[in-house]
Write an enzyme that holds these catalytic residues in place. Structure first.
Site, PDB file in Angstrom:
ATOM      1  N   LYS A   1       0.860  -1.191   0.000  1.00 44.06           N
ATOM      2  CA  LYS A   1       0.000   0.000   0.000  1.00 44.06           C
ATOM      3  C   LYS A   1       0.889   1.231   0.000  1.00 44.06           C
ATOM      4  O   LYS A   1       2.056   1.202   0.406  1.00 44.06           O
ATOM      5  CB  LYS A   1      -0.937   0.022   1.216  1.00 44.06           C
ATOM      6  CG  LYS A   1      -0.269   0.030   2.598  1.00 44.06           C
ATOM      7  CD  LYS A   1       0.249   1.365   3.087  1.00 44.06           C
ATOM      8  CE  LYS A   1       0.830   1.276   4.491  1.00 44.06           C
ATOM      9  NZ  LYS A   1       1.625   2.481   4.862  1.00 44.06           N
TER      10      LYS A   1
ATOM     11  N   ASP B   1      -3.044  -1.142  10.490  1.00 48.66           N
ATOM     12  CA  ASP B   1      -3.166  -1.135   9.029  1.00 48.66           C
ATOM     13  C   ASP B   1      -3.792  -2.409   8.470  1.00 48.66           C
ATOM     14  O   ASP B   1      -4.101  -2.472   7.278  1.00 48.66           O
ATOM     15  CB  ASP B   1      -1.787  -0.958   8.375  1.00 48.66           C
ATOM     16  CG  ASP B   1      -1.255   0.455   8.495  1.00 48.66           C
ATOM     17  OD1 ASP B   1      -1.999   1.334   8.978  1.00 48.66           O
ATOM     18  OD2 ASP B   1      -0.096   0.681   8.111  1.00 48.66           O
TER      19      ASP B   1
END
Length: 282
Positions: free
Chosen positions: A9, A140
């Protein structure tokens, strides 16, 4: 043997809006996935055991997020009567994402394990349940479990799906690993950036509050960003150490990659709003 993407990401922006009494920082950030990452290979077992076949140097298996995620799913599914008898797995990983790079590698690995084993074991947990489990492993993890680009608030757990432009990125690792606490404990870290609406933030020039600290404390990060900024808008992802430049086309990104200095480990990838992991399940 089954094969599962564990994508990277980027934090397209990251602003620190405060600090809670428990020490955690509140933030506003924009997550987007890359069509690049690690790959997990999973072979279901029938003896109820979890084996990680590719240990990570310096990390005990029981501390590895891959093993912890598998054991957590096994425990919760078993307690709720949703774990078929004998469910286990052999897991190996092809690692491309650096540790301490700000690309979410460990969190992505944990999310891929939760999603893949829930599917392979046929536990039937919902995405909401898996995301809740993921949050206990790391802030996350839920965005990787949910599998869509998202605006995140709180400590990163309050997610709103969004669809930012899917640009091409040159992502560079400057050769250092930055532990997250090194950045968040720095007394000069900005901690009071005003909260703004997602609509306002998407119209502003993107930046990362952690970048000034990473550049100050790690000359390699400063050098990598200085080089990238000669070619395109560039910034830090997460708390680093990786930095990225954005381009409208793959060819533009690859032209710059060809000029990368030898000391810089870099790759080109496309930003994608639907995770490659979830494309695998469609």
């Amino acid at each position: 043997m089954t094969h599962w993407p564990s994508p990277a990401k980027l934090n397209l922006f990251l602003y620190i809006t405060g600090q809670r009494a428990d020490g955690y920082h509140t933030l506003q950030t924009l997550f987007q996935f890359l069509d690049y990452g690690d790959t997990l290979h999973i072979e279901p077992r029938r003896d109820g055991e979890i084996h990680l076949l590719t240990p990570v140097n310096g990390v005990e298996n029981e501390d590895n997020l891959i093993v912890r995620a598998a054991q957590l799913l096994m425990k919760i599914a078993s307690e709720s009567g949703r774990l078929p008898a004998g469910s286990g797995a052999d897991i190996s990983i092809e690692k491309r994402l650096p540790m301490g790079g700000g690309l979410g590698g460990g969190s992505s690995n944990a999310a891929t394990v939760l999603v893949a084993l829930n599917h392979l074991w046929q536990c039937g947990l919902s995405i909401d349940e898996l995301a809740t489990l993921g949050l206990t492993l790391g802030a996350d993890v839920p965005v990787f479990v949910r599998g869509h680009a998202a605006f995140a608030e709180g400590v990163g757990e309050i997610l709103t799906p969004v669809n930012p432009p899917e640009k091409w990125y040159l992502v560079a690792h400057p050769g250092v690993s930055i532990p997250t606490p090194v950045i968040f404990k720095d007394p000069q870290l900005p901690r009071n950036t005003p909260k703004r609406s997602i609509d306002t933030l998407l119209k502003c020039e993107f930046s990362n509050d952690c970048e000034v600290i990473a550049r100050k404390r790690f000359r390699e990060v400063d050098a990598a960003l200085s080089w990238l900024l000669e070619y395109a808008p560039s910034r830090l992802t997460g708390t680093g150490a990786c930095v990225f430049a954005e381009f409208d086309t793959e060819s533009c990104a690859r032209q710059v990659l060809e000029q990368a200095p030898e000391w810089l480990n870099a790759f080109v990838a496309k930003g994608v709003n639907l995770s490659p992991l979830h494309r695998e399940l469609l």
